[in-house]
Design a protein around this motif. Structure first.
Motif, PDB file in Angstrom:
ATOM      1  N   LEU A 119       1.929   5.383  -4.144  1.00 51.66           N
ATOM      2  CA  LEU A 119       1.850   3.988  -4.670  1.00 51.66           C
ATOM      3  C   LEU A 119       2.005   3.708  -6.257  1.00 51.66           C
ATOM      4  CD1 LEU A 119       0.224   1.397  -3.938  1.00 51.66           C
ATOM      5  CD2 LEU A 119      -1.888   2.440  -4.537  1.00 51.66           C
ATOM      6  N   GLN A 120       1.857   4.978  -7.148  1.00 53.40           N
ATOM      7  CA  GLN A 120       2.132   4.726  -8.528  1.00 53.40           C
ATOM      8  C   GLN A 120       3.443   4.449  -8.675  1.00 53.40           C
ATOM      9  OE1 GLN A 120       0.715   7.934 -10.763  1.00 53.40           O
ATOM     10  NE2 GLN A 120       1.665   7.273 -12.885  1.00 53.40           N
ATOM     11  N   ASP A 121       4.376   5.384  -7.793  1.00 55.99           N
ATOM     12  CA  ASP A 121       5.923   5.319  -8.177  1.00 55.99           C
ATOM     13  C   ASP A 121       6.369   4.012  -7.736  1.00 55.99           C
ATOM     14  OD1 ASP A 121       8.190   6.679  -8.551  1.00 55.99           O
ATOM     15  OD2 ASP A 121       8.728   6.778  -6.619  1.00 55.99           O
ATOM     16  N   LEU A 122       5.626   3.307  -6.590  1.00 61.26           N
ATOM     17  CA  LEU A 122       6.195   1.994  -6.134  1.00 61.26           C
ATOM     18  C   LEU A 122       5.862   1.077  -7.360  1.00 61.26           C
ATOM     19  CD1 LEU A 122       4.960   2.060  -2.600  1.00 61.26           C
ATOM     20  CD2 LEU A 122       7.125   1.431  -3.149  1.00 61.26           C
ATOM     21  N   GLN A 123       4.754   1.162  -7.815  1.00 61.74           N
ATOM     22  CA  GLN A 123       4.123   0.207  -8.936  1.00 61.74           C
ATOM     23  C   GLN A 123       5.305   0.285 -10.035  1.00 61.74           C
ATOM     24  OE1 GLN A 123       0.106   1.475  -8.746  1.00 61.74           O
ATOM     25  NE2 GLN A 123      -0.532  -0.612  -8.588  1.00 61.74           N
ATOM     26  N   ARG A 177      -5.151  -3.232  15.023  1.00 62.52           N
ATOM     27  CA  ARG A 177      -4.324  -3.319  13.857  1.00 62.52           C
ATOM     28  C   ARG A 177      -3.184  -4.567  13.636  1.00 62.52           C
ATOM     29  NH1 ARG A 177      -2.516   2.880  14.008  1.00 62.52           N
ATOM     30  NH2 ARG A 177      -2.529   2.275  16.171  1.00 62.52           N
ATOM     31  N   ALA A 178      -2.677  -4.659  15.060  1.00 67.99           N
ATOM     32  CA  ALA A 178      -1.631  -5.669  15.132  1.00 67.99           C
ATOM     33  C   ALA A 178      -1.688  -6.977  14.208  1.00 67.99           C
ATOM     34  CB  ALA A 178      -1.180  -5.857  16.630  1.00 67.99           C
ATOM     35  N   LYS A 179      -2.931  -7.337  14.217  1.00 66.68           N
ATOM     36  CA  LYS A 179      -3.221  -8.684  13.599  1.00 66.68           C
ATOM     37  C   LYS A 179      -2.774  -8.686  11.978  1.00 66.68           C
ATOM     38  CE  LYS A 179      -6.752 -12.389  12.991  1.00 66.68           C
ATOM     39  NZ  LYS A 179      -6.709 -12.552  11.450  1.00 66.68           N
ATOM     40  N   LYS A 180      -3.330  -7.578  11.562  1.00 61.82           N
ATOM     41  CA  LYS A 180      -2.968  -7.369   9.948  1.00 61.82           C
ATOM     42  C   LYS A 180      -1.505  -7.046   9.746  1.00 61.82           C
ATOM     43  CE  LYS A 180      -5.980  -5.894   7.216  1.00 61.82           C
ATOM     44  NZ  LYS A 180      -7.053  -4.996   6.284  1.00 61.82           N
ATOM     45  N   MET A 181      -0.894  -6.404  10.778  1.00 63.11           N
ATOM     46  CA  MET A 181       0.443  -6.088  10.727  1.00 63.11           C
ATOM     47  C   MET A 181       1.248  -7.576  10.686  1.00 63.11           C
ATOM     48  SD  MET A 181       0.803  -3.032  13.402  1.00 63.11           S
ATOM     49  CE  MET A 181       2.448  -3.038  13.585  1.00 63.11           C
ATOM     50  N   ALA A 182       0.901  -8.210  11.369  1.00 61.74           N
ATOM     51  CA  ALA A 182       1.682  -9.441  11.870  1.00 61.74           C
ATOM     52  C   ALA A 182       1.322 -10.398  10.317  1.00 61.74           C
ATOM     53  CB  ALA A 182       0.910 -10.441  12.956  1.00 61.74           C
ATOM     54  N   ASN A 185       1.167   4.957   6.392  1.00 59.24           N
ATOM     55  CA  ASN A 185       1.962   3.643   6.158  1.00 59.24           C
ATOM     56  C   ASN A 185       1.239   2.511   6.254  1.00 59.24           C
ATOM     57  OD1 ASN A 185       4.680   4.875   4.949  1.00 59.24           O
ATOM     58  ND2 ASN A 185       5.494   4.833   7.018  1.00 59.24           N
ATOM     59  N   LEU A 186       0.402   2.253   6.912  1.00 64.74           N
ATOM     60  CA  LEU A 186      -0.356   1.256   7.138  1.00 64.74           C
ATOM     61  C   LEU A 186      -1.491   1.149   5.957  1.00 64.74           C
ATOM     62  CD1 LEU A 186      -1.016   0.985  11.094  1.00 64.74           C
ATOM     63  CD2 LEU A 186       0.464  -0.311   9.849  1.00 64.74           C
ATOM     64  N   ARG A 187      -1.855   2.046   5.568  1.00 72.34           N
ATOM     65  CA  ARG A 187      -2.641   2.212   4.120  1.00 72.34           C
ATOM     66  C   ARG A 187      -1.981   1.897   3.197  1.00 72.34           C
ATOM     67  NH1 ARG A 187      -4.995   6.039   7.846  1.00 72.34           N
ATOM     68  NH2 ARG A 187      -7.157   5.875   8.099  1.00 72.34           N
ATOM     69  N   LEU A 188      -0.887   2.411   2.868  1.00 73.15           N
ATOM     70  CA  LEU A 188       0.199   2.124   1.855  1.00 73.15           C
ATOM     71  C   LEU A 188       0.390   0.470   1.918  1.00 73.15           C
ATOM     72  CD1 LEU A 188       1.818   3.198  -0.552  1.00 73.15           C
ATOM     73  CD2 LEU A 188       3.586   3.555   1.139  1.00 73.15           C
ATOM     74  N   LEU A 189       0.616  -0.036   3.196  1.00 77.17           N
ATOM     75  CA  LEU A 189       0.980  -1.181   3.455  1.00 77.17           C
ATOM     76  C   LEU A 189      -0.259  -2.252   2.631  1.00 77.17           C
ATOM     77  CD1 LEU A 189       2.700  -3.843   4.360  1.00 77.17           C
ATOM     78  CD2 LEU A 189       1.664  -3.377   6.529  1.00 77.17           C
ATOM     79  N   ASN A 190      -1.370  -2.037   2.878  1.00 78.33           N
ATOM     80  CA  ASN A 190      -2.572  -2.801   2.495  1.00 78.33           C
ATOM     81  C   ASN A 190      -2.481  -2.901   1.050  1.00 78.33           C
ATOM     82  OD1 ASN A 190      -3.644  -3.310   4.820  1.00 78.33           O
ATOM     83  ND2 ASN A 190      -4.810  -1.472   4.997  1.00 78.33           N
ATOM     84  N   LYS A 191      -2.307  -1.647   0.330  1.00 76.93           N
ATOM     85  CA  LYS A 191      -2.379  -1.708  -1.380  1.00 76.93           C
ATOM     86  C   LYS A 191      -1.174  -2.302  -1.626  1.00 76.93           C
ATOM     87  CE  LYS A 191      -5.858   1.073  -1.684  1.00 76.93           C
ATOM     88  NZ  LYS A 191      -6.997   0.516  -2.339  1.00 76.93           N
ATOM     89  N   ASN A 229       5.633  -9.665  -4.321  1.00 75.07           N
ATOM     90  CA  ASN A 229       6.886  -9.833  -4.205  1.00 75.07           C
ATOM     91  C   ASN A 229       7.761  -8.994  -3.479  1.00 75.07           C
ATOM     92  OD1 ASN A 229       6.190 -12.517  -5.518  1.00 75.07           O
ATOM     93  ND2 ASN A 229       6.692 -11.219  -7.481  1.00 75.07           N
ATOM     94  N   THR A 230       7.312  -7.970  -3.211  1.00 73.14           N
ATOM     95  CA  THR A 230       8.079  -6.957  -2.362  1.00 73.14           C
ATOM     96  C   THR A 230       8.213  -7.230  -0.810  1.00 73.14           C
ATOM     97  OG1 THR A 230       7.806  -4.907  -4.037  1.00 73.14           O
ATOM     98  CG2 THR A 230       8.316  -4.364  -1.622  1.00 73.14           C
ATOM     99  N   LYS A 231       9.493  -7.285  -0.471  1.00 74.50           N
ATOM    100  CA  LYS A 231       9.467  -7.678   0.969  1.00 74.50           C
ATOM    101  C   LYS A 231       9.054  -6.109   1.931  1.00 74.50           C
ATOM    102  CE  LYS A 231      10.663 -11.723  -0.171  1.00 74.50           C
ATOM    103  NZ  LYS A 231       9.531 -12.731  -0.027  1.00 74.50           N
ATOM    104  N   VAL A 232       8.567  -6.558   2.984  1.00 72.99           N
ATOM    105  CA  VAL A 232       8.147  -5.129   3.559  1.00 72.99           C
ATOM    106  C   VAL A 232       8.835  -5.153   4.968  1.00 72.99           C
ATOM    107  CG1 VAL A 232       6.328  -3.738   4.858  1.00 72.99           C
ATOM    108  CG2 VAL A 232       6.232  -4.877   2.516  1.00 72.99           C
ATOM    109  N   VAL A 233       9.596  -4.240   5.249  1.00 75.18           N
ATOM    110  CA  VAL A 233      10.298  -3.924   6.579  1.00 75.18           C
ATOM    111  C   VAL A 233       9.538  -2.728   7.317  1.00 75.18           C
ATOM    112  CG1 VAL A 233      12.173  -3.420   7.951  1.00 75.18           C
ATOM    113  CG2 VAL A 233      12.302  -4.937   6.151  1.00 75.18           C
TER     114      VAL A 233
END
Length: 388
Positions: free
Chosen positions: A85-89, A136-141, A105-111, A118-122
């Motif tokens: 997370l620090q490296d991403l920031q 979990r699918a609702k938050k993924m969407a 990865n889903l926890r990382l996505l939340n952060k 502004n980072t696009k997530v694939v």
């Protein structure tokens, strides 16, 4: 054909298991063809690093299986999570590509959605929310900009529930590793060989290999002309395998070890004993009949059975919608069951050819080769619209 991107444009890939590391490396190579001037950073394993990832550290080598192991390694993973997370920031990549590995990865996505809006997530290779934790699918969407799925039923599943979610089916990347039109050798003409695939993670190998070794010992007393080949995912797995062979006093058995195996190894066998996972699809692709085995801690299995509402564990049976390969799970994952079933199977051409026909039908459901090329096309189309 390359695409123009702003100077310094970065793709940040996160993979945390052996299979995800391989898929990620294949994807990265295709991305570099389309975007040769882009930067590629992140965490993964040896395959991603070899493909050109500027790697923060090797996350794949720390993969664990089951709730018990996750809890025992909680603080280690928390530390690695914070580093990523620090490296991403610090790097602020334009595109974050998350590859499978949902617990991390889903926890990382939340952060990331908070820290880097502004980072696009694939997300490449969807978490199996259709099997368990469908909530979990609702938050993924809500949080994922583009979801690339590898099974056709996954796109249907998401479309029915979240029709605005950008989900694209690209086919399965495993198809790029084998000629799906390759003629199969008749089963009776194959070498008298049984493949043993105990898994890629250390815990899987430790759980399954002793069972396989005792099965081989019993089969060797019945068949005196079979060779047994253990397929190791990498040199580290091979070291552990050799250690377990010695510990189980199995050095006298007619066993070979092949490290960093290819699908061609699988196609030269009459049967495979395989830990459930991606290897079951590899066996299907190579046309080798298989018995699927899986054993984990009692706590993990108990909780898993409460949460997972599927009739089968192996992906080949799930895709087929019926049991085409036997599954030996938990209490049934023992050498006596495997020996009796293997002995009967290896003496039946009819049973073998029937399973091979069913496996060919499963492969047909996976789509066409070129999944990673399709993935890059979908990513390019998305970025063209998102970036203008």
């Amino acid at each position: 054909m390359s695409k123009q991107l702003p100077s310094g444009f970065m793709f940040y890939l996160v993979a945390g298991e052996a299979s995800g590391d391989k898929h990620g490396a294949e994807l990265l190579r295709e991305l570099k063809v389309t975007y040769p001037e882009a930067n590629f950073a992140g965490v993964g394993g040896r395959h991603l690093k070899a493909a050109g990832q500027d790697q923060l550290f090797d996350l794949a080598e720390h993969a664990v299986v089951g709730l018990t192991d996750v809890l025992l390694n909680f603080f280690k993973f928390k530390k690695m999570f914070n580093k990523v997370l620090q490296d991403l920031q610090e790097k602020k990549p334009e595109v974050l590509i998350l590859i499978d590995f949902p617990g991390f990865n889903l926890r990382l996505l939340n952060k990331v959605k908070v820290a880097l809006p502004n980072t696009k997530v694939v997300y490449y290779i969807s978490p199996q929310v259709w099997a368990w934790k469908a909530g979990r699918a609702k938050k993924m969407a809500e949080q994922i900009d583009l979801l690339l799925v590898i099974f056709p039923f996954e796109k249907t599943w998401f479309s029915e529930r979240y029709p605005k979610f950008n989900v694209q089916w690209i086919g399965h990347p495993i198809l790029d590793r084998w000629d799906v039109h390759r003629a199969q050798t008749p089963w009776e003409d194959l070498p008298k060989r049984v493949m043993l695939l105990p898994g890629s993670r250390r815990k899987e190998i430790s759980n399954h290999l002793p069972i396989f070794l005792k099965t081989v010992e019993d089969l060797s007393d019945y068949f005196n002309d079979f060779v047994y080949t253990i397929l190791a995912a990498d040199p580290e797995a091979e070291k552990l395998i050799r250690k377990i062979i010695v510990a189980n006093e199995a050095t006298n058995l007619n066993i070979e070890i092949s490290s960093g195996y290819q699908l061609t190894h699988l196609s030269k066998a009459k049967l495979a004993l395989v830990a459930s996972g991606t290897a079951t699809l590899e066996c299907a692709l190579a046309g080798v009949p298989m018995f699927v085995v899986y054993k984990t801690s009692p706590i993990t299995y108990f909780i898993g059975r409460l949460l997972v509402k599927l009739e089968f564990l192996s992906m080949v049976n799930l895709i087929a919608g019926k049991k085409i390969v036997p599954e030996f799970l938990q209490g049934k994952a023992n050498s006596e069951h495997l020996y009796q079933a293997s002995k009967m199977f290896l003496e039946s051409n009819e049973a073998a050819e029937s399973m091979r026909r069913n496996l060919r039908d499963v492969v047909q459901e996976l789509g066409q080769p070129g999944a990673n090329k399709q993935a890059v096309i979908k990513i390019s189309d998305y970025l063209k619209n998102a970036l203008g």
